[in-house]
Design an enzyme around this catalytic site. Structure first.
Site, PDB file in Angstrom:
ATOM      1  N   ARG A  85       0.832  -1.204   0.000  1.00  0.00           N
ATOM      2  CA  ARG A  85       0.000   0.000   0.000  1.00  0.00           C
ATOM      3  C   ARG A  85       0.871   1.261   0.000  1.00  0.00           C
ATOM      4  NH1 ARG A  85      -4.748   1.640   4.366  1.00  0.00           N
ATOM      5  NH2 ARG A  85      -5.188   3.686   3.488  1.00  0.00           N
ATOM      6  N   HIS A 189     -16.662   3.875  -4.632  1.00  0.00           N
ATOM      7  CA  HIS A 189     -15.756   5.014  -4.424  1.00  0.00           C
ATOM      8  C   HIS A 189     -15.922   6.086  -5.499  1.00  0.00           C
ATOM      9  CE1 HIS A 189     -12.778   2.791  -1.552  1.00  0.00           C
ATOM     10  NE2 HIS A 189     -14.030   2.801  -1.115  1.00  0.00           N
ATOM     11  N   TYR A 236     -14.190  10.120  -1.934  1.00  0.00           N
ATOM     12  CA  TYR A 236     -13.240   9.741  -2.987  1.00  0.00           C
ATOM     13  C   TYR A 236     -13.350  10.618  -4.225  1.00  0.00           C
ATOM     14  CZ  TYR A 236     -12.117   5.747  -0.139  1.00  0.00           C
ATOM     15  OH  TYR A 236     -11.699   4.973   0.911  1.00  0.00           O
TER      16      TYR A 236
END
Length: 412
Positions: A85, A189, A236
């Protein structure tokens, strides 16, 4: 699956509190990380015991054994862990593009790592428990759910954005969450709250007028966005509407991945305390608020054939007529023992429909790259993404993605 996650105590707490909705008799935590299981598993037992829940908790690193006899399988995976990540959040910045784990180049990298692993798990679940439902919270949820459904699995995708808005709006309005219905429309999102109904009335204009500053602050967007659009976008959308500002912030500040990794180390140390028998307050900062309530409600609807309405990720099947039927959208749906059935949706305004169509095309290409591999497929997906969209950027990002993810991509 992913039972050693630091999220798991949140889910277990939900199972304990909502036992009348979903009377769990056995919970099996499956994770390849035995060390984490030895911390999270006993805590899960203690949480159930504290709340007087009679369910049994076991844990195993053996996926096949864990899937045996399952009624439902919940997926919360992170292939490559927080280290991957961190990479997703950093190398796209070299091209001036957003680095994020679910959208843009970083989101594509996560999809490429994740889809093959999830499909392998789903096939093994189908062999062991062919009637089991798969509930996917693994990001990027839209692409992962599309992969599962395209392969014929009994799957529904789930995100906590809608339930988060429902709870927030209910609190601002001073009503019970169950009284609030959202016209939540778009892709995972990439959604907008186009109306908020209480007692048959759309109260969204009132919400924006009276609480627009607080809502905008939570979204980290200007209040003017709400006033001008007349909707509440998901957090988002900030990556699209304020892209350059977000890139500057990401370059100058600490990465979310580094913050979460530090938080996870602290959480695991707390979980090791044999006296701890409830989810710690620190877990609220980890993210995933209200996931447990959403997961329990969705699983109960699938297993108990309730037909109630929940916001989920499912095949489009004509709901948004400008998208292919096999696109996965995030909208209110009736959920029963046959799956999730999206409810009719008002025509989507061009301002929103254009972005939805563009990202849907990207998700199609991203899934092609995840299933078939190949540099040119990765390049095509990046070129199609609205947050990339330039030849030079797409070329450089393709090379960077492959360089940072070779250990997770068999074809690379």
């Amino acid at each position: 699956m992913g039972g050693g996650s630091t999220y798991t105590p949140e889910l277990v707490d939900g199972f304990a509190r909502l036992r009348e909705v979903l009377p769990v008799t056995e919970l099996v935590l499956v994770d390849p990380d035995a060390r984490r299981l030895e911390l999270v598993g006993p805590l899960a037992r203690r949480i159930l015991a504290r709340q007087g829940h009679p369910g049994r908790v076991t844990w195993t690193a053996d996926l096949d054994a864990g899937a045996d006899g399952a009624d439902a399988v919940l997926l919360q995976l992170r292939v490559g862990g927080q280290a991957a990540r961190l990479q997703d959040e950093t190398w796209p910045l070299e091209c001036g593009c957003v680095g994020q784990e679910t959208t843009g180049a970083g989101g594509l990298a996560k999809a490429l790592r994740t889809v093959p692993v999830v499909l392998d798990i789903a096939e093994r679940v189908r062999r062991r428990s062919p009637g089991a439902w798969i509930v996917d919270f693994t990001n990027p949820v839209g692409i992962v759910t599309r992969a599962l459904l395209a392969a014929g699995h009994r799957a529904v995708g789930l995100c906590n954005v809608a339930i988060g808005f429902q709870r927030k709006f209910a609190r601002l309005l001073g009503v019970a969450p169950g009284e609030v219905a959202l016209e939540h429309t778009g892709l995972n999102h990439l959604t907008w709250e186009r109306s908020v109904t209480v007692g048959g009335q759309d109260v969204l204009p009132r919400l924006i007028a009276e609480h627009g500053d607080a809502i905008a602050a939570d979204l980290r967007m200007p209040r003017a966005v709400l006033d001008r659009l007349g909707v509440v976008p998901s957090y988002y959308l900030r990556y699209f509407y304020r892209h350059d500002e977000v890139v500057r912030e990401l370059r100058d500040g600490p990465s979310r991945a580094a913050q979460v990794a530090a938080m996870e180390r602290e959480l695991l140390a707390l979980y090791a305390d044999p006296a701890l028998d409830e989810k710690p307050a620190l877990l609220e900062k980890r993210g995933g608020a209200f996931y447990s309530e959403a997961a329990v409600a969705l699983t109960a609807s699938l297993l108990r054939d309730t037909g109630d309405v929940q916001v989920v990720n499912a095949f489009n099947n004509g709901t948004l007529p400008f998208l292919p039927d096999d696109a996965v959208i995030e909208v209110p749906a009736a959920v029963d023992a046959r799956g999730a059935h999206p409810l009719p949706v008002r025509p989507l305004e061009p301002l929103f429909a254009g972005l939805v169509a563009s990202v849907t095309a990207y998700e199609h290409l991203a899934l092609e790259a995840a299933l078939k591999g190949g540099r040119e497929r990765v390049f095509a997906a990046l070129l199609a993404h609205p947050l990339v969209g330039q030849l030079d950027h797409a070329d450089r990002l393709t090379d960077a993605l492959l360089a940072h993810n070779r250990e997770h991509l068999a074809w690379a």
